[in-house]
Scaffold this active site. Sequence first.
Site, PDB file in Angstrom:
ATOM      1  CE  LYS A   1       4.207 -14.650  11.427  1.00 38.69           C
ATOM      2  NZ  LYS A   1       3.748 -16.069  11.018  1.00 38.69           N
ATOM      3  CB  ILE A   2       7.360  -8.720   5.657  1.00 40.40           C
ATOM      4  CG1 ILE A   2       6.897  -9.961   5.058  1.00 40.40           C
ATOM      5  CG2 ILE A   2       8.156  -7.676   4.530  1.00 40.40           C
ATOM      6  CD1 ILE A   2       6.152  -9.770   3.707  1.00 40.40           C
TER       7      ILE A   2
ATOM      8  CB  CYS B   1       0.459  -2.137   4.942  1.00 41.38           C
ATOM      9  SG  CYS B   1       0.611  -0.993   3.765  1.00 41.38           S
ATOM     10  N   PRO B   2      -0.788  -5.009   3.599  1.00 44.56           N
ATOM     11  CG  PRO B   2      -2.670  -6.166   4.785  1.00 44.56           C
ATOM     12  CD  PRO B   2      -1.325  -5.128   5.170  1.00 44.56           C
TER      13      PRO B   2
ATOM     14  CB  THR C   1       8.881  -4.915  -1.239  1.00 41.61           C
ATOM     15  OG1 THR C   1       8.884  -4.830   0.255  1.00 41.61           O
ATOM     16  CG2 THR C   1      10.338  -4.725  -1.730  1.00 41.61           C
ATOM     17  CB  SER C   2       3.494  -4.257   0.121  1.00 40.86           C
ATOM     18  OG  SER C   2       4.267  -4.404   1.102  1.00 40.86           O
ATOM     19  NE  ARG C   3      -0.335  -8.313  -3.286  1.00 38.18           N
ATOM     20  CZ  ARG C   3       0.420  -9.457  -3.118  1.00 38.18           C
ATOM     21  NH1 ARG C   3       1.684  -9.053  -3.211  1.00 38.18           N
ATOM     22  NH2 ARG C   3       0.185 -10.521  -2.545  1.00 38.18           N
TER      23      ARG C   3
ATOM     24  CG  ASP D   1       9.814  -6.770  -6.072  1.00 31.29           C
ATOM     25  OD1 ASP D   1      10.445  -6.970  -6.994  1.00 31.29           O
ATOM     26  OD2 ASP D   1       8.950  -7.529  -5.444  1.00 31.29           O
TER      27      ASP D   1
ATOM     28  CD  GLU E   1       2.635  -6.672 -10.114  1.00 30.45           C
ATOM     29  OE1 GLU E   1       2.701  -7.830  -9.695  1.00 30.45           O
ATOM     30  OE2 GLU E   1       3.150  -5.860  -9.292  1.00 30.45           O
TER      31      GLU E   1
ATOM     32  CG  HIS F   1       5.617  -9.184  -7.611  1.00 36.14           C
ATOM     33  ND1 HIS F   1       4.355  -8.628  -7.730  1.00 36.14           N
ATOM     34  CD2 HIS F   1       5.503  -9.848  -6.502  1.00 36.14           C
ATOM     35  CE1 HIS F   1       3.802  -8.929  -6.475  1.00 36.14           C
ATOM     36  NE2 HIS F   1       4.426  -9.638  -5.757  1.00 36.14           N
TER      37      HIS F   1
END
Length: 332
Positions: free
Chosen positions: A154-155, A205-206, A232-234, A258, A263, A295
């Site tokens: 979706k993102i 992606c995750p 901007t994911s992980r 991000d 972190e 984040h």
Amino acid sequence: MDIAFFSTKPYDRASFETENQQNNQKFMFYEARLTPTTVSLAAGFPVVCAFINDQLDRGVLQSLANKGTKLLAMRCAGYNNVDLEAAAEYGIKVVRVPAYSPYAVAEHAVGLILMLNRKLYRAYNRVRDDNFAINGLLGFDIHGTTVGVVGTGKIGQCFAQIMHGFGCNLIGYDVYENPECLSLGLRYVEMPELLSLSDIVSLHCPLSPSTYHLINEKSIQQMKPGMMVINTSRGGLIDTNAAIKGLKSKQIGYLGIDVYEQEADIFFEDLSDEVIQDDTFQRLQSFPNVVITAHQAFFTRNALKAIAQITLSNIADFEAGRPCPNEIKTLS
């Protein structure tokens, strides 16, 4: 039902209390992260609501179970910090918020692209200092560039739609092809080809064992020299030390992140009066072609409202004994 919230800030409290006016749940908010040291605060709470940087390994989950927790409600999409096998073993159900505002994250990724390309951070500071020279602020037209979208859920789909509007050539990499992305003209390719062709790569992606350090020394060598990388994911998708080498060699021309793989002890806190002990992070900050945000890609009014609504709906399903569509049952 009594719910203990960890890693909370004033905006979390505000959004959940607003949405709770119709649910009438009982909340206890803790600013502290959930760790082996703070897990005792969850004693007696059947539901614990956690966030991305909470420590949810086997030891913590066992302590939660021993103290009466039956449901772990993640108020985020990712759950890579949760030991799902241990949760199942100790009888703790895990639910999440799979999609709160894909637009928020996608739009932030585009913001990072514009910030890096047109050097808006430098331009802002110059004008604040009454320096109106534009030397050193040269950018490039995004129109006509090739943009690689890694992860077209979706993102990723929202991001692709925005970049399509810019007039970009779209290529993508994912295990599953998204028909909506195909309708935009996005062409699916393998990862090495995506890296070699893209002027801009954005990660959506995750984090899983298969995507951990997806951007590493080998994959950086496959990149088109001088390309832009956005994450901007992980944080764990990028090997930070490899990225630093890529920046030094100019294989990576721009980096916008991000998220950061270490972190947990930095982001969401005000450390302006502290000496940050993470030398790798400090080194990353020293590059003029790197932009880091803490984040905040998810951080819109729309997203906070959706997170609170879906989380409370998940808890209501659990309380009523109904199947919850957002329950995480297996490792993926």
